[in-house]
Structures are given as structure tokens and as C-alpha cells.
Design an enzyme around this catalytic site. Structure first.
Site: not given
Ligand code: BES
Ligand code: MN
Ligand code: ZN
Length: 501
Positions: A280, A354
Site C-alpha cells: 500500500k 477474502r
Molecule cells: N483492508 C483493505 C480494505 C480497506 C481499504 C479498508 C481502505 C478500509 C480502508 C483490503 O484488504 C484491501 O486492501 N482491499 C483492496 C482490494 C483491491 C486490491 C481489489 C482495496 O480495496 O483497495
Molecule cells: Mn488489503
């Protein structure tokens, strides 16, 4: 702090403080009017002189009001009478609590529970008042070396109800409100705990600590070695890059005979989500300590449930894991064989929730559940779609979806349904495996739920994406304690509908 209900006259309360409402513009509420009469117009005089307009959130603390037994009278502005809604009601209560806490009254009798809030009864008003009060008093200072405590904190708050007939209902409201609050405190404490302390093991330990307090709550864990045996390779893959072992914690609450199929609550417990190899951006990455908000919600709901000793069987599954990049970490391109036998091509290691959840959802099949609800801070897309006010609900089982939405409506812990139609499923197609772990840029919350749906064919299932609601950023940064109110309400409803059937 202690809460109770009574039914009495405001002028006769021998208390450190009585709390009554004033509406805008300068209009006394019914109870305030009663005080005004016995005090020969003391309050209306003040209003006439312009000391209080009645705007929502304004407060005025009075001492020695004539002919009134209480030491103090706190006037609280409630805004325009017709506009008093649920949100404002909660804000007014929170404002009251903060004022009382700072001004030396250690106990008070609050008449705001008699205000008219459209469509809501005494039970709701008392319960929400307890919850709003406890939420206002919450702070997380365990890790501060100097703790700030008010000098004369509020110790006892009594809510007045309009008639003696309503006392029993009021008492139940206090009991429910306290259980929800205790659950929210558990949820917030564990979610606010930093990721160097709050590890997957820590989540298991919190569950074990809770179980010590209740005979009908017990805890088991599934360790990595057992996950290997069971073929939970998606779950294991996510945790590979971390120094902390993954732990799936199971909390068994027994409130009904063994032959009653349990409700299973599954919580995503990423104690830190760095994104893994698909790392990230660094801005606000600290917030990914809250990626165990689903797990914290399960812990909180179990606390509330055990406190209320509801007659249902419930299993809480806390899916603890940490997503980190290192030489052992899983990578984009990897193909994983899940516990269900279905294969997944990893296209992004940041879509890890997931993967942890899919194996957990397969694992819980063994409990032959009546229904399964999973809670997960699953997608950033959910925050874009719904913001921070509503959790998303996705389900292919309409009755269960409606139960969840009803619980949201009743508890004030808002939720909104999103579609989970088959049309979206093909977005997960992969040329090499049964599915990919991401579905592209569009409809991210829905494709994430589509992914999970492929592992939940054996029972009734609903998914809640709590990415926007589980914590807040900014000045009051921290866990919100959601969706504990919703889940607790869901369980309360399950019990009352069964009793009347
Ligand atoms: N934990 C995150 C989702 C999230 C992001 C929650 C920001 C709260 C605030 C999750 O694991 C994630 O990183 N999801 C990605 C999925 C994508 C790679 C398809 C996302 O939402 O960017
Ligand atoms: Mn994630
Ligand atoms: Zn995540």
C-alpha cells in the site's frame, strides 16, 4: 458508571443535578415548564433575558433554583422541537454527559428521555441514551504514561420515564444498552490496540480472557499446523510474510439446547494489512491496524451476548492474520488451492481479506450453521460507495438480509444493501485458476462479496463490509465500536421471534 430508571416529579428529586430540555427559540419542554411553575417563573425569566436560546448542544447550569430539591438544574438546548431526530437526540445526550462530567455533579436525574423522538418509544430512548452516554465516556488511554481523569466524574445517571407503567421496559432498555456498550468497549479496545501488541495471538488471548468470565462461553483455536492439515492454503498464504503466526479463534457460546443450529459470526482479523508484495502507499498506512475491525466486532458481539445470556447458540470465528511483505510472502501470480478445493489466482496480495475469509467460511461448515454473517473491513470501494455512515450488506438470502437490515434500523447502527447478482460473478474469471482474487476497478465491494459467495453454498449467508464504519479518522481517530449494536440487536431479535413462534 451506574444507570437506572425511575418515574417521578422533577421538583421532588433530591439529586446533585436534574437535566431538562429547552427548545429553540427559548421554549421550555414539558418537564422544564413544571419546574418553572414551582419556581415562580425562574426558568422562563432566564430565557426571556436571553441566557439560553435552546439551540441544540447549548447548555446552562443553574444552582439553587427556588423550591427545587435538586442542587443543580442543567438546561440543555434541544433545537427546534419538530426537528428533534435520532441523531440529534444522541448528540444531546452526549453533550449532557460531557457537561455533567466536567461540572462536579457525580449523580443526576435526566429527563431528556421523555423528549419526543419521532417513531421511537421509551425503550429506544432509554437504551440509546445509555449507549450514547457510555460512548461519550469512552477513552483509550491504556498506553498513555499519564492518564487524565476528571476530578469529580459522573458516577450515577437516572433516566426518568413518563409513567410507572414504563419502568419495566425502561429497565430492560438499560440492561440492553449496557450490554451493547460493554460489547462496544471490548470492540474498541481491541481495535485501537496497536499492531505490535494486537497480533493474531492477542486476539485469541482476548477471547480466552472473555471466556473465563462465563460458564457457557468457551474458546478453541486453529493453529497453522492444523490449517496445513485442513488445506486452508489461502488463509495460510496471506500470513506467510509475517513473523506472527496466523490463528483462527473460535468462540462457542451455548445458550440453547445442542440440537439448535448455531448462528456463526465470522470476523476478518487482519491485525495489520500492509498490502503485502502489492504494498500500500505509505500515507495513513497506520490505519490498517483497524483491518481487524470485523474480528473486533465479533469479540464485542460475543461479550454483549454473554452479558445478556441470550437463549441462542452462537459461534464467533475470529480470523487472525497479518499481511506483510518478505521473502516468504505470497506473491501476485501465485495460484492457491483453498480448503474448498477451488483454486484462486492471486492478482493482488492486497486483496487478502477474502482469502483469509474464504477458508474460514469453509471451515465453519462443520458447525452446520443456521446462518452465517461475516464482518469485514474488506474494500476501499465500500468507503467510496457509502462513506462512513452505513455498512454494506450483501446476501443472496433475502430473509437473512432483511433481518440484518431490520437490526440496523432498530439499533441505529446503519446498514444499506448492495446487489449480489450473478451478472457480476464473471468479473472474477481467471485464465489459469477457478477464479482470480480481484475483479477489476468497477464494483469492488460487490466482486469481493461475489468471491466470498463461492464458499458459502452450504448455508444461509450474509456479508457485511464495514470498511467505512468500523473506525473513523481525523481528530477523533479510533474504532467506533460498530457493528456491535447491529449484531447484538440481530441476536436479541432472534431470541424474541423464537419465543413468540
Ligand atoms: N483492508 C483493505 C480494505 C480497506 C481499504 C479498508 C481502505 C478500509 C480502508 C483490503 O484488504 C484491501 O486492501 N482491499 C483492496 C482490494 C483491491 C486490491 C481489489 C482495496 O480495496 O483497495
Ligand atoms: Mn488489503
Ligand atoms: Zn485488508
Amino acid at each position: 458508571m451506574e444507570f437506572s430508571v425511575k418515574s417521578g416529579n422533577p421538583e421532588k428529586q433530591r439529586s446533585a443535578c436534574i437535566v431538562v430540555g429547552v427548545f429553540e427559540p427559548r421554549r421550555l419542554s414539558g418537564v422544564a415548564e413544571q419546574l418553572d411553575k414551582v419556581s415562580d417563573g425562574y426558568l422562563s425569566n432566564l430565557l426571556r433575558r436571553g441566557d439560553l436560546e435552546g439551540k441544540s448542544g447549548q447548555v446552562l447550569l443553574l444552582h439553587h433554583v427556588p423550591n427545587i430539591l435538586a442542587e443543580r438544574v442543567l438546561l440543555v438546548g434541544c433545537g427546534k422541537e419538530r426537528e428533534l431526530d435520532e441523531r440529534q437526540y444522541r448528540q444531546i445526550i452526549a453533550r449532557t454527559i460531557n457537561t455533567l462530567n466536567e461540572t462536579g455533579s457525580m449523580e443526576a436525574v435526566c429527563f431528556l428521555s421523555e423528549l419526543h423522538v419521532k417513531g421511537r418509544d421509551t425503550y429506544w430512548k432509554v437504551r440509546q441514551a445509555v449507549e450514547a452516554a457510555r460512548a461519550a465516556l469512552y477513552n483509550f488511554n491504556e498506553l498513555k504514561s499519564k492518564k487524565e481523569e476528571p476530578r469529580r466524574p459522573l458516577r450515577k445517571l437516572i433516566f426518568n420515564v413518563p409513567s410507572r407503567k414504563e419502568l419495566t421496559l425502561g429497565e430492560q432498555a438499560v440492561q440492553h444498552g449496557l450490554a451493547v456498550s460493554a460489547g462496544m468497549d471490548v470492540c474498541r479496545n481491541v481495535a485501537n490496540m496497536p499492531p505490535n501488541i494486537c497480533t493474531p495471538r492477542y486476539l485469541a488471548e482476548q477471547a480466552e480472557k472473555m471466556a473465563e468470565g462465563y460458564d457457557n462461553l468457551s474458546v478453541t483455536t486453529v493453529e497453522e499446523a492444523e490449517m496445513e492439515k485442513l488445506g486452508m492454503n489461502a488463509y495460510l498464504a496471506v500470513g506467510r510474510g509475517s513473523e506472527h503466526e496466523s490463528v483462527l479463534t473460535l468462540m462457542h457460546y451455548k445458550g440453547a439446547p445442542d440440537d439448535q443450529a448455531p448462528i456463526v459470526l465470522v470476523g476478518k482479523g487482519l491485525t495489520f494489512d500492509s498490502g503485502g508484495i502489492s504494498i500500500k502507499p505509505s500515507a495513513n498506512m497506520d490505519e490498517m491496524k483497524y483491518d481487524m475491525g470485523g474480528a473486533a466486532g465479533v469479540l464485542g458481539a460475543m461479550q454483549a451476548l454473554a452479558e445478556l445470556q441470550l437463549p441462542v447458540n452462537v459461534i464467533g470465528a475470529v480470523a487472525g492474520c497479518e499481511n506483510m511483505p518478505d521473502g516468504k510472502a505470497y506473491r501476485p501470480g501465485d495460484i492457491l488451492t483453498t480448503m474448498s478445493g477451488q483454486t484462486v489466482e492471486v492478482l493482488n496480495t492486497d486483496a487478502e481479506g477474502r482469502l483469509v475469509l474464504c477458508d474460514t467460511l469453509t471451515y465453519v461448515e462443520r458447525f452446520e450453521p443456521d446462518s452465517v454473517i461475516d464482518l469485514a473491513t474488506l474494500t476501499g470501494a465500500c468507503v467510496i460507495a457509502l462513506g462512513s455512515h452505513a455498512s454494506a450488506v450483501l446476501s443472496q438470502h433475502n430473509p437473512l438480509a432483511h433481518e440484518v437490515l431490520n437490526a440496523a434500523q432498530q439499533s441505529g447502527d446503519k446498514a444499506w444493501r448492495m446487489p449480489l447478482w450473478d451478472e457480476y460473478q464473471s468479473m472474477l474469471d481467471s485464465p489459469f485458476a477457478d477464479m482470480a482474487n480481484i475483479g477489476g476497478r468497477e464494483a469492488g465491494t460487490i466482486t469481493a462479496a461475489c468471491f466470498l459467495s463461492r464458499f458459502t453454498k452450504k448455508y444461509n449467508w450474509a456479508h457485511m463490509d464495514i470498511a467505512g464504519t468500523a473506525w473513523q479518522g481525523g481528530k477523533e481517530k479510533g474504532s467506533t465500536g460498530r457493528p456491535v449494536p447491529l449484531l447484538t440487536q440481530f441476536l436479541i431479535n432472534r431470541c424474541s421471534s423464537e419465543a413468540t413462534e
